[in-house]
Write a protein that holds these residues in place. Structure first.
Motif, mmCIF file in Angstrom:
data_model
loop_
_atom_site.group_PDB
_atom_site.id
_atom_site.type_symbol
_atom_site.label_atom_id
_atom_site.label_comp_id
_atom_site.label_asym_id
_atom_site.label_seq_id
_atom_site.Cartn_x
_atom_site.Cartn_y
_atom_site.Cartn_z
ATOM 1 N N GLN A 41 -7.334 13.650 -8.737
ATOM 2 C CA GLN A 41 -6.627 13.584 -10.023
ATOM 3 C C GLN A 41 -6.918 14.818 -10.875
ATOM 4 O O GLN A 41 -6.009 15.349 -11.516
ATOM 5 N N GLU A 99 -10.564 3.172 -4.842
ATOM 6 C CA GLU A 99 -9.815 3.313 -6.093
ATOM 7 C C GLU A 99 -8.379 3.747 -5.829
ATOM 8 O O GLU A 99 -8.128 4.606 -4.981
ATOM 9 N N ASP A 100 -7.445 3.144 -6.551
ATOM 10 C CA ASP A 100 -6.041 3.530 -6.446
ATOM 11 C C ASP A 100 -5.877 4.962 -6.936
ATOM 12 O O ASP A 100 -6.551 5.395 -7.883
ATOM 13 N N ILE A 101 -4.955 5.694 -6.311
ATOM 14 C CA ILE A 101 -4.616 7.049 -6.743
ATOM 15 C C ILE A 101 -3.106 7.108 -6.891
ATOM 16 O O ILE A 101 -2.366 6.814 -5.949
ATOM 17 N N VAL A 102 -2.647 7.479 -8.090
ATOM 18 C CA VAL A 102 -1.220 7.611 -8.343
ATOM 19 C C VAL A 102 -0.858 9.082 -8.196
ATOM 20 O O VAL A 102 -1.470 9.955 -8.815
ATOM 21 N N ASP A 105 4.674 9.458 -8.376
ATOM 22 C CA ASP A 105 5.276 8.130 -8.588
ATOM 23 C C ASP A 105 4.984 7.118 -7.486
ATOM 24 O O ASP A 105 5.738 6.174 -7.279
ATOM 25 N N HIS A 106 3.908 7.331 -6.771
ATOM 26 C CA HIS A 106 3.502 6.371 -5.739
ATOM 27 C C HIS A 106 2.028 6.040 -5.941
ATOM 28 O O HIS A 106 1.226 6.937 -6.219
ATOM 29 N N THR A 107 1.679 4.776 -5.799
ATOM 30 C CA THR A 107 0.283 4.365 -5.897
ATOM 31 C C THR A 107 -0.284 4.206 -4.492
ATOM 32 O O THR A 107 0.193 3.370 -3.714
ATOM 33 N N PHE A 108 -1.264 5.045 -4.178
ATOM 34 C CA PHE A 108 -1.946 4.984 -2.888
ATOM 35 C C PHE A 108 -3.151 4.066 -3.051
ATOM 36 O O PHE A 108 -3.926 4.226 -3.988
ATOM 37 N N LYS A 109 -3.306 3.146 -2.125
ATOM 38 C CA LYS A 109 -4.340 2.116 -2.233
ATOM 39 C C LYS A 109 -5.278 2.135 -1.029
ATOM 40 O O LYS A 109 -4.975 2.724 -0.006
ATOM 41 N N HIS A 119 -8.108 4.744 2.985
ATOM 42 C CA HIS A 119 -7.302 4.973 1.795
ATOM 43 C C HIS A 119 -5.963 5.551 2.239
ATOM 44 O O HIS A 119 -5.914 6.448 3.080
ATOM 45 N N GLU A 120 -4.876 5.042 1.668
ATOM 46 C CA GLU A 120 -3.540 5.475 2.071
ATOM 47 C C GLU A 120 -3.300 6.971 1.843
ATOM 48 O O GLU A 120 -2.627 7.620 2.649
#
Length: 188
Positions: A41, A99-102, A105-109, A119-120
């Protein structure tokens, strides 16, 4: 006897002078440079603010022995650290981070998968080939240049890092670059 006292005083003064000269040196001269690691981020935010630099991502896991060896032998090398800080935003990414990472416009989980999940975003950057360590080079617009799997000792890593950092990849094939590359003397 008096001569011995004078010699002792001279030696003491000499040693004190040497000691003070070392203590007065700037701290940066005494400490090796380290890579300025940041999160995904943080790197993306810098680029979005217009602070353009390529991104380098070290994708690792806590249990990966070769990842730890690369930290210890390659990433701690002062020549590598200096170059990395000048040319890249360096990101450490745990491939099993929860932790989610945006991004875009996509949230990787985090995806639970047996004993260990993944992690995606790491899976996407590794193009589904979950191999550790793998480093990923991206351009200033956050486009993939190349993932590079496996442990890389300092000399090999420096060659790869400069290939992308100095944009040789735009005009030279890797095989040609390997022939002209010259490693700095102080890498190993």
């Amino acid at each position: 006897m008096k001569l011995l006292s004078i010699l002792k005083l001279f030696l003491l003064t000499f040693l004190l002078g040497i000691s003070l000269s070392f203590n007065m040196s700037p701290e940066s001269d005494n400490e090796p440079q380290a890579i300025n690691w940041m999160t995904w981020q943080e790197a993306v935010e810098k680029i979005e603010k217009g602070e353009k630099k390529k991104i380098f991502i070290d994708i690792y896991t806590d249990w990966c022995g070769w990842c730890k060896t690369m930290d210890k032998k390659t990433f701690s090398n002062p020549e590598i650290a200096k170059y990395m800080n000048e040319h890249f935003y360096a990101v450490k990414m745990d491939a099993e981070g929860k932790e989610d990472i945006v991004f875009r416009d996509h949230t990787f989980k985090y995806v639970a998968n047996g004993r260990r999940g993944y992690h995606e975003l790491a899976a996407s950057l590794l193009q589904g080939k979950m191999s550790y360590p793998t480093v990923v080079f991206m351009d200033e617009d956050i486009n993939m240049l190349s993932p590079v799997p496996g442990y890389q000792p300092p000399t090999s890593f420096h060659k790869i890092m400069t290939f992308f950092g100095e944009e040789h990849y735009k005009k030279t094939k890797w095989e040609e670059y390997e022939k002209i590359y010259e490693a700095p003397a102080n890498l190993e």
